[in-house]
Design a protein around this motif. Structure first.
Motif, PDB file in Angstrom:
ATOM      1  N   HIS A 471       4.621 -10.162   6.025  1.00  0.00           N
ATOM      2  CA  HIS A 471       4.833  -9.457   7.292  1.00  0.00           C
ATOM      3  C   HIS A 471       5.755  -8.249   7.157  1.00  0.00           C
ATOM      4  O   HIS A 471       6.503  -7.905   8.084  1.00  0.00           O
ATOM      5  CB  HIS A 471       5.356 -10.414   8.366  1.00  0.00           C
ATOM      6  N   HIS A 472       5.688  -7.591   5.981  1.00  0.00           N
ATOM      7  CA  HIS A 472       6.364  -6.311   5.797  1.00  0.00           C
ATOM      8  C   HIS A 472       5.334  -5.230   6.135  1.00  0.00           C
ATOM      9  O   HIS A 472       4.677  -4.648   5.266  1.00  0.00           O
ATOM     10  CB  HIS A 472       6.869  -6.176   4.359  1.00  0.00           C
ATOM     11  N   VAL A 473       5.215  -4.960   7.420  1.00  0.00           N
ATOM     12  CA  VAL A 473       4.049  -4.242   7.942  1.00  0.00           C
ATOM     13  C   VAL A 473       3.968  -2.817   7.414  1.00  0.00           C
ATOM     14  O   VAL A 473       2.911  -2.377   6.927  1.00  0.00           O
ATOM     15  CB  VAL A 473       4.073  -4.255   9.485  1.00  0.00           C
ATOM     16  N   ASP A 474       5.033  -2.055   7.512  1.00  0.00           N
ATOM     17  CA  ASP A 474       4.970  -0.641   7.119  1.00  0.00           C
ATOM     18  C   ASP A 474       4.624  -0.492   5.647  1.00  0.00           C
ATOM     19  O   ASP A 474       3.789   0.354   5.272  1.00  0.00           O
ATOM     20  CB  ASP A 474       6.303   0.043   7.417  1.00  0.00           C
ATOM     21  N   SER A 475       5.248  -1.293   4.806  1.00  0.00           N
ATOM     22  CA  SER A 475       4.971  -1.218   3.384  1.00  0.00           C
ATOM     23  C   SER A 475       3.536  -1.640   3.075  1.00  0.00           C
ATOM     24  O   SER A 475       2.846  -1.032   2.247  1.00  0.00           O
ATOM     25  CB  SER A 475       5.954  -2.115   2.619  1.00  0.00           C
ATOM     26  N   ALA A 476       3.063  -2.684   3.747  1.00  0.00           N
ATOM     27  CA  ALA A 476       1.683  -3.144   3.525  1.00  0.00           C
ATOM     28  C   ALA A 476       0.694  -2.058   3.896  1.00  0.00           C
ATOM     29  O   ALA A 476      -0.291  -1.820   3.176  1.00  0.00           O
ATOM     30  CB  ALA A 476       1.424  -4.407   4.347  1.00  0.00           C
ATOM     31  N   ILE A 477       0.937  -1.379   5.003  1.00  0.00           N
ATOM     32  CA  ILE A 477       0.023  -0.318   5.442  1.00  0.00           C
ATOM     33  C   ILE A 477       0.030   0.833   4.446  1.00  0.00           C
ATOM     34  O   ILE A 477      -1.027   1.390   4.098  1.00  0.00           O
ATOM     35  CB  ILE A 477       0.412   0.161   6.860  1.00  0.00           C
ATOM     36  N   ASP A 478       1.202   1.171   3.932  1.00  0.00           N
ATOM     37  CA  ASP A 478       1.294   2.268   2.966  1.00  0.00           C
ATOM     38  C   ASP A 478       0.511   1.947   1.694  1.00  0.00           C
ATOM     39  O   ASP A 478      -0.275   2.767   1.205  1.00  0.00           O
ATOM     40  CB  ASP A 478       2.766   2.531   2.632  1.00  0.00           C
ATOM     41  N   TRP A 479       0.702   0.742   1.148  1.00  0.00           N
ATOM     42  CA  TRP A 479      -0.019   0.364  -0.061  1.00  0.00           C
ATOM     43  C   TRP A 479      -1.520   0.272   0.184  1.00  0.00           C
ATOM     44  O   TRP A 479      -2.332   0.647  -0.672  1.00  0.00           O
ATOM     45  CB  TRP A 479       0.502  -0.973  -0.601  1.00  0.00           C
ATOM     46  N   ALA A 480      -1.905  -0.228   1.348  1.00  0.00           N
ATOM     47  CA  ALA A 480      -3.333  -0.335   1.659  1.00  0.00           C
ATOM     48  C   ALA A 480      -3.985   1.046   1.726  1.00  0.00           C
ATOM     49  O   ALA A 480      -5.100   1.251   1.219  1.00  0.00           O
ATOM     50  CB  ALA A 480      -3.527  -1.076   2.978  1.00  0.00           C
ATOM     51  N   LYS A 481      -3.291   2.014   2.323  1.00  0.00           N
ATOM     52  CA  LYS A 481      -3.857   3.365   2.415  1.00  0.00           C
ATOM     53  C   LYS A 481      -3.991   4.004   1.031  1.00  0.00           C
ATOM     54  O   LYS A 481      -4.974   4.711   0.757  1.00  0.00           O
ATOM     55  CB  LYS A 481      -2.983   4.228   3.325  1.00  0.00           C
ATOM     56  N   ARG A 482      -3.028   3.782   0.164  1.00  0.00           N
ATOM     57  CA  ARG A 482      -3.130   4.301  -1.196  1.00  0.00           C
ATOM     58  C   ARG A 482      -4.313   3.668  -1.927  1.00  0.00           C
ATOM     59  O   ARG A 482      -5.040   4.328  -2.678  1.00  0.00           O
ATOM     60  CB  ARG A 482      -1.826   4.038  -1.953  1.00  0.00           C
ATOM     61  N   THR A 483      -4.527   2.370  -1.674  1.00  0.00           N
ATOM     62  CA  THR A 483      -5.672   1.693  -2.297  1.00  0.00           C
ATOM     63  C   THR A 483      -6.985   2.276  -1.795  1.00  0.00           C
ATOM     64  O   THR A 483      -7.912   2.532  -2.582  1.00  0.00           O
ATOM     65  CB  THR A 483      -5.648   0.185  -1.980  1.00  0.00           C
ATOM     66  N   ILE A 484      -7.062   2.475  -0.486  1.00  0.00           N
ATOM     67  CA  ILE A 484      -8.305   2.967   0.114  1.00  0.00           C
ATOM     68  C   ILE A 484      -8.666   4.334  -0.449  1.00  0.00           C
ATOM     69  O   ILE A 484      -9.832   4.609  -0.788  1.00  0.00           O
ATOM     70  CB  ILE A 484      -8.164   3.010   1.651  1.00  0.00           C
ATOM     71  N   GLU A 485      -7.683   5.207  -0.577  1.00  0.00           N
ATOM     72  CA  GLU A 485      -7.948   6.546  -1.115  1.00  0.00           C
ATOM     73  C   GLU A 485      -8.503   6.466  -2.530  1.00  0.00           C
ATOM     74  O   GLU A 485      -9.484   7.140  -2.874  1.00  0.00           O
ATOM     75  CB  GLU A 485      -6.649   7.362  -1.079  1.00  0.00           C
ATOM     76  N   LEU A 486      -7.923   5.619  -3.363  1.00  0.00           N
ATOM     77  CA  LEU A 486      -8.367   5.502  -4.746  1.00  0.00           C
ATOM     78  C   LEU A 486      -9.711   4.774  -4.834  1.00  0.00           C
ATOM     79  O   LEU A 486     -10.591   5.163  -5.618  1.00  0.00           O
ATOM     80  CB  LEU A 486      -7.310   4.752  -5.572  1.00  0.00           C
ATOM     81  N   ALA A 487      -9.896   3.739  -4.026  1.00  0.00           N
ATOM     82  CA  ALA A 487     -11.167   3.002  -4.040  1.00  0.00           C
ATOM     83  C   ALA A 487     -12.328   3.899  -3.637  1.00  0.00           C
ATOM     84  O   ALA A 487     -13.412   3.847  -4.233  1.00  0.00           O
ATOM     85  CB  ALA A 487     -11.079   1.789  -3.119  1.00  0.00           C
ATOM     86  N   GLU A 488     -12.109   4.744  -2.628  1.00  0.00           N
ATOM     87  CA  GLU A 488     -13.176   5.659  -2.198  1.00  0.00           C
ATOM     88  C   GLU A 488     -13.471   6.694  -3.276  1.00  0.00           C
ATOM     89  O   GLU A 488     -14.628   7.061  -3.507  1.00  0.00           O
ATOM     90  CB  GLU A 488     -12.783   6.323  -0.882  1.00  0.00           C
ATOM     91  N   ARG A 489     -12.431   7.161  -3.965  1.00  0.00           N
ATOM     92  CA  ARG A 489     -12.634   8.114  -5.052  1.00  0.00           C
ATOM     93  C   ARG A 489     -13.419   7.486  -6.209  1.00  0.00           C
ATOM     94  O   ARG A 489     -14.232   8.139  -6.845  1.00  0.00           O
ATOM     95  CB  ARG A 489     -11.262   8.612  -5.527  1.00  0.00           C
ATOM     96  N   LEU A 490     -13.169   6.203  -6.446  1.00  0.00           N
ATOM     97  CA  LEU A 490     -13.849   5.496  -7.533  1.00  0.00           C
ATOM     98  C   LEU A 490     -15.225   4.965  -7.111  1.00  0.00           C
ATOM     99  O   LEU A 490     -15.994   4.506  -7.958  1.00  0.00           O
ATOM    100  CB  LEU A 490     -12.993   4.324  -8.014  1.00  0.00           C
ATOM    101  N   GLY A 491     -15.508   4.990  -5.822  1.00  0.00           N
ATOM    102  CA  GLY A 491     -16.764   4.432  -5.335  1.00  0.00           C
ATOM    103  C   GLY A 491     -16.826   2.921  -5.408  1.00  0.00           C
ATOM    104  O   GLY A 491     -17.910   2.350  -5.543  1.00  0.00           O
ATOM    105  N   ARG A 492     -15.690   2.258  -5.298  1.00  0.00           N
ATOM    106  CA  ARG A 492     -15.633   0.795  -5.415  1.00  0.00           C
ATOM    107  C   ARG A 492     -15.522   0.158  -4.027  1.00  0.00           C
ATOM    108  O   ARG A 492     -14.439   0.028  -3.453  1.00  0.00           O
ATOM    109  CB  ARG A 492     -14.452   0.391  -6.298  1.00  0.00           C
TER     110      ARG A 492
END
Length: 858
Positions: A471-492
């Motif tokens: 329940h560390h909400v702000d940090s979780a959202i930040d890491w999730a957004k970084r993942t999404i950007e990289l996943a979309e770039r990789l097409g995964r």
């Protein structure tokens, strides 16, 4: 040898098969110790069939079973689409579907799965798959197994537990009686002597003893087998020795290519009780006899025979790798063990036999000392993954640590970082929160120095997941957004689905309704891409976020869909996780019998992951508190131990609340404060209003809440403000009658207290009812209704009179449908009573409950 004292079981099998043919399919469990005659009974029953087709498959006794071995046997008999699926190397799902199609062809059939105590994981999954759908067929699925080898943690036990009770029948075979043994001895022209006392009436032991030439009775089947083997000629002994190292049967072509196709010698083997199949194969009559013969050989002779069989099998292009691995291991041939065990492991994993895959990798690792470090590390990584898939979390962690050490020493930074991420994931499953976070930080730090790829994306998403769970909400959202950007770039898309799940759940925890859209998108991507684990995880978080704030209607809807999906695809680890949540929701809504049934499903397997066991154990202990059942402390203390390092409010808050309620009912206010104070300080730093409220209210009731939280749910806020009537109404609107009754009983006048007492009585909440009566008597209230469950207090295990009555019928071997008819109840009602009995007795199965009942009646 005549089949004695088995007429009743043949009649039962006939009755069950007829019912399957004319109604819906069924399962017959034929069980007993080794040599008791399970195979003989089923063979005799098979020979009696005139209209039903008979299909027969057997599980292998290899050191690691061949995946789906019985299905291979059945496919060769049935031919058609099932054989085509097997020969084409079709996926596990397609083989399962083809097997079900074979069952659903419409024709009546007896299908035998022999020796399922040796079944591989894929076969067990298939049996579970078929068992859940058996009603749709006209098939009786007969399974034989050694019940003395299927202990509390044997995987077969949990497969059987999932079978539909109304369609499952049992035929436990007992030993022969003394008169039957005497009859067999008379027919053989032998003196009885101490034959019965030595053999215990085991038909195999009796048969082997009577076949021996010595006038004394062998005390072990090994002695009997070897006594008969003395009569063999050298050529016949050569054949018997070869056959003894081949589990199951030795094919005719294998005998021929091994130079053992001597008909006169084979006839000699038959004279000592070996069997020859219609296809020319040769086998010992029983696996015990084969192993006794093999064990009598010197180590050097065994190795030479295994090497001979291995060479012959390896020359065949279609020899199963598991069979080759078995003989390579027996031959102590390290290069071939590594070659065939890794092939067998990959094949097993491909069709879902992850436990067998892990076993093959384990064997390969014992021979891996001289491999290059990278190859050895890869073996450890594969082994760790298969252990992870089978809930062998400690072994998975140890293997990852070995792989990490090898990768680090070789400066293989990409693999090093990925192993760190895996160790984080595995540590979370083991409920080691601090270690999970340390590994997660190290994984990102290691991988960020390399070109970005899927490994880094998953390391980011792992950070998001851990922060979301904490329940560390702000940090979780930040890491999730970084993942999404990289996943979309990789097409995964699989990584994108994983990250959206973390993002959506974190937003919902932070009271941002946009998280619902993220979670729904995660679910959609997972469904479209066939990412089964991500589908299950999406359903889990969609349901758990609703249930956490007592939104039972939508939460239960997601749960039912998620559990149905996991049932369809046999995703048992996630199904158990969701069952634990469903049990909690039922408990909170006072459906305690329903909760008991779900808890039984989660806790009967001790290997269930700690993250699932924690909530289930907490709920079980809490329910025992409210019902006054024996030993509420046992499950709560186990839950406390497992949750000690999790630092997650979803596990800590329910446990602390349960412990506080225990202390409250005992009148121990200081203990209430001790149980709640530390968890409350941790949880109130997190954005979890319900978890904060459920602990704050106990501190307030104990007079120890210094500051009232600003954002806690209405029922808690209203009680603290003194508006107990509105608090009671709020609990009623949520569907929580126990909490509503507490408001009426604690704060209301005589009419409200009488209503609360009535509710407690209806729920079976004995401790709350007793405490309220005491409070009412202290206020001078007259005519307080006496408790209606005196029998519960008298029974040492907390059983009601009806439950005790049903337990006695269970001990007599009656099925729930028969009990329902006898007591004029519905089968569903009996199902709920049986679940409650198992929970109160603290046993995982009907068999253990029956055994306890018989012991108590002695």
């Amino acid at each position: 040898m005549e089949l004695l004292e088995r007429d009743k079981y043949l009649q039962d099998l006939t009755q069950w098969l007829n019912a399957a043919v004319t109604g819906s399919g069924s399962i017959a469990l034929v069980c007993g110790e080794a040599g008791i005659g399970k195979t003989s009974l089923l063979q005799q029953f098979s020979r009696q069939q005139r209209t039903a087709r008979v299909l027969w498959g057997a599980c292998d006794a290899l050191f690691t079973p061949r995946p789906l071995a019985p299905v291979h046997d059945i496919a060769r008999q049935s031919k058609g689409p099932l054989l085509a699926a097997i020969e084409s190397g079709a996926s596990r799902d397609k083989v399962f579907s083809a097997t079900l199609d074979e069952f659903e062809r419409g024709a009546a059939a007896l299908v035998v799965f022999e020796d399922v105590h040796w079944a591989d994981e894929a076969t067990l999954d298939l049996l579970k798959f078929l068992g859940r759908r058996i009603q749709r067929t006209k098939v009786m699925l007969a399974m034989s197994y050694r019940d003395d080898e299927v202990g509390a943690r044997h995987p077969l036990r949990f497969v059987i537990g999932d079978f539909p009770r109304a369609n499952t029948h049992r035929a436990p075979l007992p030993p022969l009686s003394k008169p039957a043994v005497e009859q067999l001895a008379k027919q053989a022209g032998r003196a009885v002597g101490d034959l019965y006392s030595v053999t215990g009436g085991n038909p195999l032991f009796v048969t082997e003893a009577l076949a021996g030439s010595d006038t004394s009775v062998p005390v072990m089947v090994r002695d009997a087998v070897l006594a008969r083997a003395v009569r063999l000629s050298p050529a016949a002994r050569e054949i018997a020795e070869l056959v003894s190292v081949v589990p199951g049967k030795t094919e005719g072509w294998l005998l021929a290519q091994a130079g053992c196709l001597d008909e006169a010698a084979i006839e000699s083997c038959l004279s000592i009780g070996m069997l020859r199949g219609e296809d020319g194969s040769l086998a010992f009559r029983h696996e015990l006899a084969r192993r006794a013969f093999e064990d009598s050989l010197s180590q050097a002779r065994q190795q030479a025979l295994h090497a001979k069989v291995l060479a012959t099998l390896a020359a065949q292009a279609d020899s199963p790798p598991a069979r080759l691995a078995h003989h390579a291991n027996g031959a102590r041939n390290t290069p071939d063990v590594l070659r065939f065990a890794t092939l067998a492991a990959a094949h097993a994993a491909n069709i879902g036999s992850h436990r067998e895959s892990a076993a093959h990798y384990r064997v390969a690792l014992r021979h891996a000392d001289k491999l290059a470090p990278g190859e050895r590390a890869a073996l450890y990584e594969h082994y760790s993954y298969e252990c992870y898939m089978t809930d062998q979390i400690e072994q998975a962690i140890e293997a990852r640590q070995e792989a990490l050490e090898l990768r680090s020493a070789a400066a293989e930074r990409l693999e090093e970082g990925d192993n760190l991420r895996w160790l984080s994931r595995l540590s979370w499953f083991a409920s080691r929160g601090a270690a999970a976070r340390e590994y997660a930080v190290a994984a990102v730090s290691s991988l960020e120095h390399l070109p970005p790829g899927p490994e880094l994306a998953m390391a980011y998403s792992n950070r998001a997941q851990l922060d979301m769970l904490g329940h560390h909400v702000d940090s979780a959202i930040d890491w999730a957004k970084r993942t999404i950007e990289l996943a979309e770039r990789l097409g995964r898309l699989d990584i994108l689905s994983h990250a959206l799940n973390n993002l959506g759940t974190a937003r919902l925890v932070g009271d941002d309704p946009a998280g619902r859209h993220d979670l729904e998108r995660s679910l959609q991507l997972a469904l479209e891409g066939g990412f089964q684990e991500h589908v299950a995880r999406a359903y889990t978080n969609l349901s758990s976020t609703d249930l956490a704030c007592r939104s039972y209607r939508t939460g239960m809807d997601y749960l039912e869909k998620g559990i149905a999906y996991c049932d369809e695809y046999d995703l048992d680890s996630w199904r158990l996780y969701m069952l634990a949540y469903r049990a909690r929701a039922k408990f909170e809504q006072a459906d305690w019998n329903g909760a008991s049934e779900d808890l039984e499903g989660v806790l009967r397997d001790r290997r269930t992951a700690p993250v699932s066991r924690i909530l289930a154990l907490t709920t079980l202990g809490h329910m025992r508190i409210r019902r006054g059942d024996p030993d509420p402390d046992g499950p709560l203390e186990e839950s406390r131990t497992l949750a000690a390092d999790s630092q997650e409010s979803q596990r800590i808050a329910p446990l602390a609340a349960a412990l506080a309620e225990t202390a409250w009912l005992l009148g121990e206010r200081d203990r209430v404060i001790r149980e709640v104070a530390a968890p409350y300080e941790l949880i109130r730093q997190q954005p979890n209003a319900w978890a904060t409220g459920m602990l704050a209210i106990w501190l307030w009731r104990a007079g120890a809440l210094e500051t009232i939280p600003q954002t806690i749910p209405a029922p808690f806020r209203l009680e603290i403000s003194g508006d107990w009537q509105a608090a009671a109404d709020a609990w009623a609107a949520l569907g929580c009658p126990y909490e509503r009754a507490n408001m009426l009983g604690w704060y209301g006048g005589e009419p409200e207290q009488r209503e609360a007492l009535s509710v407690f009585e209806q729920l079976g909440a004995t401790p709350a009812a007793q405490a309220l009566r005491k409070q009412m008597r202290a206020r001078g209230i007259q005519g307080i209704p006496r408790g209606s469950r005196v029998s519960t207090r008298l029974d040492p295990h907390g059983l009601t009179k009806r439950e005790a009555e049903i337990l006695q019928l269970v001990a007599q071997g009656l099925r729930n449908s028969a009990i329902a008819a006898k007591l004029f109840l519905s089968t569903k009602t009996v199902d709920h009573h049986v679940s409650a009995i198992l929970t109160k007795l603290g046993v995982p199965s009907r068999a253990e409950a029956a055994a306890m009942a018989r012991k108590l009646s002695e």
